[in-house]
Design an enzyme around this catalytic site. Structure first.
Site, short mmCIF file in Angstrom:
data_model
loop_
_atom_site.label_atom_id
_atom_site.label_comp_id
_atom_site.label_asym_id
_atom_site.label_seq_id
_atom_site.Cartn_x
_atom_site.Cartn_y
_atom_site.Cartn_z
N CYS A 186 62.13 32.10 -7.57
CA CYS A 186 63.49 32.67 -7.63
C CYS A 186 64.29 31.92 -8.71
O CYS A 186 64.29 30.69 -8.74
CB CYS A 186 64.18 32.55 -6.27
SG CYS A 186 63.25 33.31 -4.94
N CYS B 22 57.85 25.34 -4.53
CA CYS B 22 57.78 26.71 -4.01
C CYS B 22 57.11 27.60 -5.04
O CYS B 22 57.31 27.45 -6.24
CB CYS B 22 59.18 27.23 -3.70
SG CYS B 22 59.17 28.86 -2.91
N CYS C 141 67.77 20.76 8.57
CA CYS C 141 67.18 21.69 7.60
C CYS C 141 65.88 21.08 7.09
O CYS C 141 65.87 19.94 6.62
CB CYS C 141 68.19 21.90 6.47
SG CYS C 141 67.55 22.92 5.14
N GLU D 263 62.69 17.44 0.68
CA GLU D 263 64.04 17.18 1.17
C GLU D 263 64.27 17.72 2.58
O GLU D 263 63.68 18.71 2.98
CB GLU D 263 65.06 17.89 0.26
CG GLU D 263 65.04 17.37 -1.14
CD GLU D 263 65.97 18.17 -2.03
OE1 GLU D 263 65.96 17.91 -3.24
OE2 GLU D 263 66.69 19.05 -1.54
N CYS E 161 67.23 29.18 -7.94
CA CYS E 161 66.92 28.13 -6.97
C CYS E 161 66.25 26.93 -7.64
O CYS E 161 65.27 27.10 -8.38
CB CYS E 161 65.99 28.73 -5.89
SG CYS E 161 65.34 27.49 -4.74
N CYS F 136 68.85 23.59 -1.68
CA CYS F 136 67.50 23.08 -1.59
C CYS F 136 66.90 22.76 -2.94
O CYS F 136 67.11 23.45 -3.91
CB CYS F 136 66.61 24.07 -0.84
SG CYS F 136 66.24 25.54 -1.75
N1 SAH Z 1 62.22 30.01 0.80
C1 SAH Z 1 63.04 30.41 1.87
C2 SAH Z 1 63.76 29.25 2.54
C3 SAH Z 1 64.26 28.16 1.64
S1 SAH Z 1 65.61 28.62 0.57
C4 SAH Z 1 64.05 31.47 1.43
O1 SAH Z 1 64.16 31.71 0.23
O2 SAH Z 1 64.68 32.06 2.29
C5 SAH Z 1 66.96 28.66 1.75
C6 SAH Z 1 68.16 29.47 1.30
O3 SAH Z 1 68.82 28.81 0.20
C7 SAH Z 1 67.81 30.87 0.80
O4 SAH Z 1 68.67 31.82 1.43
C8 SAH Z 1 68.11 30.81 -0.69
O5 SAH Z 1 68.48 32.08 -1.17
C9 SAH Z 1 69.25 29.79 -0.72
N2 SAH Z 1 69.46 29.12 -2.02
C10 SAH Z 1 68.55 28.67 -2.88
N3 SAH Z 1 69.15 28.09 -3.96
C11 SAH Z 1 70.48 28.17 -3.74
C12 SAH Z 1 71.65 27.76 -4.47
N4 SAH Z 1 71.54 27.12 -5.63
N5 SAH Z 1 72.87 28.01 -3.94
C13 SAH Z 1 72.98 28.63 -2.73
N6 SAH Z 1 71.93 29.04 -2.00
C14 SAH Z 1 70.69 28.81 -2.50
FE1 SF4 Z 2 61.39 29.42 -2.88
FE2 SF4 Z 2 63.88 28.85 -3.54
FE3 SF4 Z 2 63.06 31.38 -3.61
FE4 SF4 Z 2 63.39 30.13 -1.24
S1 SF4 Z 2 64.98 30.66 -2.73
S2 SF4 Z 2 61.64 31.41 -1.91
S3 SF4 Z 2 62.77 28.05 -1.81
S4 SF4 Z 2 62.27 29.70 -4.90
#
Ligand code: SAH
Ligand code: SF4
Length: 377
Positions: free
Chosen positions: A146, A142, A135, A122, A149, A366
């Site tokens: 997390c 990934c 973005c 995406e 996410c 994301c």
């Molecule tokens: N992997 C990297 C970059 C991609 S995620 C990272 O984790 O920083 C980009 C941002 O989206 C991160 O700050 C993550 O904490 C946030 N994010 C992921 N899922 C989310 C959600 N459901 N709602 C809000 N922010 C989210």
């Molecule tokens: Fe990966 Fe999502 Fe964690 Fe970013 S927030 S490191 S994209 S699992």
């Protein structure tokens, strides 16, 4: 703290997705024909030599690919017809292909790109009055796991190549030719952990910043990481690099480890030490992203601890209300709490902004478009 390269700690194995950042992600299998989309000048010189053509053709190819953002060999009006025909037969020109674009009421568009091997990632195009923010994804899925996410719940399929990363910029700028106010900002906040794919991300950074190509100023590019300390240290050693954003997301090791497995390897103390040691330019600050999960990470005590963390180095804070998706089990904070936390942080002389998730009505955070698209098929 567990050292790097010792494998995934056992207590991480019962997560929905087993984190695998301790080993390299798989790479794209090479197709039968070389793909010019994503080659830098040196690679184009090699390509041109292999075709027995004059060396100056490489610069013409580079100009067509990155200045004109051409997408088919027939557009290369700077080349002779016979050479175009030869390239058509022998060299692929495959930028990421748009397979789905969902427009949001706020003006942003979320795109699903298909890569040459069928992988989906995406990107988001966000036009503002005086700039455009794109973005980008850095990986297919990934490895970090997390729990809040959508991308994290997919696991990792493979790294994106430099061409596939910079190609998202080319494809989005072409798709939004008439609504992309300059300047362009880039954020690595789509799918994937950019520091788990640093070599390709930095090659993409070189393509994006090349003054004779896409010409995006380095300081307009921000890399966001979940906190891979080894990667932060590697990034800091580059003379030219993107700005750094750190997804902090929790203020105690207990909570952070429960939502971000990487914290069990590099905890808050290790993270703070790495950020303090990160070599910053004179006016540069590290962005701290903080996803607010109702009842988990959004207490006023969290706000106080976040402030203390942010005061350890030059920083600015970006609060991100959780963007709900099916099966996550988390909820967004109340508006009242967001306001209280902003006040608390601003009252401690910190710079704080709230990221109103652009495209929330179209599965903004994301990984959500690709996941939801997958469910539908
Ligand atoms: N992997 C990297 C970059 C991609 S995620 C990272 O984790 O920083 C980009 C941002 O989206 C991160 O700050 C993550 O904490 C946030 N994010 C992921 N899922 C989310 C959600 N459901 N709602 C809000 N922010 C989210
Ligand atoms: Fe990966 Fe999502 Fe964690 Fe970013 S927030 S490191 S994209 S699992």
């Amino acid at each position: 703290m567990v050292g790097r390269g010792q494998g995934v700690p056992e207590n991480l194995q019962d997560l929905p997705v087993t984190p695998t950042w301790d080993r390299p992600a798989p790479e794209l299998a090479q197709g039968p024909r070389p793909n010019a989309a994503g080659m830098d000048l040196a690679a184009l010189r090699t390509l041109v030599a292999s075709l027995g053509e004059s060396p100056f053709r490489a610069a013409q190819l580079h100009q067509g690919l990155y200045q004109h953002r051409w997408t088919a060999w027939e557009q290369f009006s700077n080349l002779s017809k016979p050479l175009r025909a030869r390239l058509q037969a022998e060299v692929a020109l495959a930028w990421p292909e748009l397979v789905e674009s969902v427009h949001s009421e706020d003006g942003s568009t979320k795109h699903a790109f298909r890569m040459a091997d069928g992988s989906l990632v995406e990107g988001v195009h966000m036009p503002y009055e005086n700039r455009t923010t794109l973005c980008l994804s850095s990986q297919v899925g990934c490895a970090m796991g997390c729990t809040f996410c959508a991308t994290g719940l997919m696991g990792i399929k493979r790294n994106l190549t430099a061409g596939e990363i910079a190609g998202q910029v080319v494809t989005m700028l072409n798709a939004h030719r008439h609504q992309a106010p300059a300047p362009v900002n880039i954020v690595f906040m789509g799918m994937g952990e950019p520091l788990h794919n640093l070599d390709h991300v930095m090659a993409a950074f070189a393509l994006m910043t090349d003054p004779k190509g896409l010409a995006i100023p380095p300081w307009r590019i921000t890399l966001s990481t979940s906190g891979l300390v080894s990667g932060i240290q590697r990034l800091g050693a580059y003379a030219k690099r993107p700005r750094l954003a750190l997804s902090l997301n929790a203020t105690t090791d207990g909570y952070r480890s429960s939502i971000m497995p990487v914290n069990k390897v590099w905890n808050l103390e290790a993270l703070a030490a790495a950020l303090k040691a990160f070599p910053l330019e004179s006016n540069e600050r590290i962005t701290l992203e903080y996803v607010l999960l109702k009842g988990v990470t959004d207490s006023l005590d969290d706000g106080r601890r976040l402030a203390a963390f942010a005061q350890k180095f030059p920083s600015k804070i970006n609060l991100i209300p959780f963007n709900p998706h099916e099966g996550s089990g988390f909820e967004p904070p109340t508006e009242g709490r967001i306001t209280e936390l902003c006040g608390l942080l601003a009252g401690r002389n910190l710079t704080v902004s709230v990221r109103r998730s652009r495209g929330q009505d179209v599965a903004g955070a994301c990984g959500q478009l690709v996941r939801e698209g997958r469910k539908a098929t």
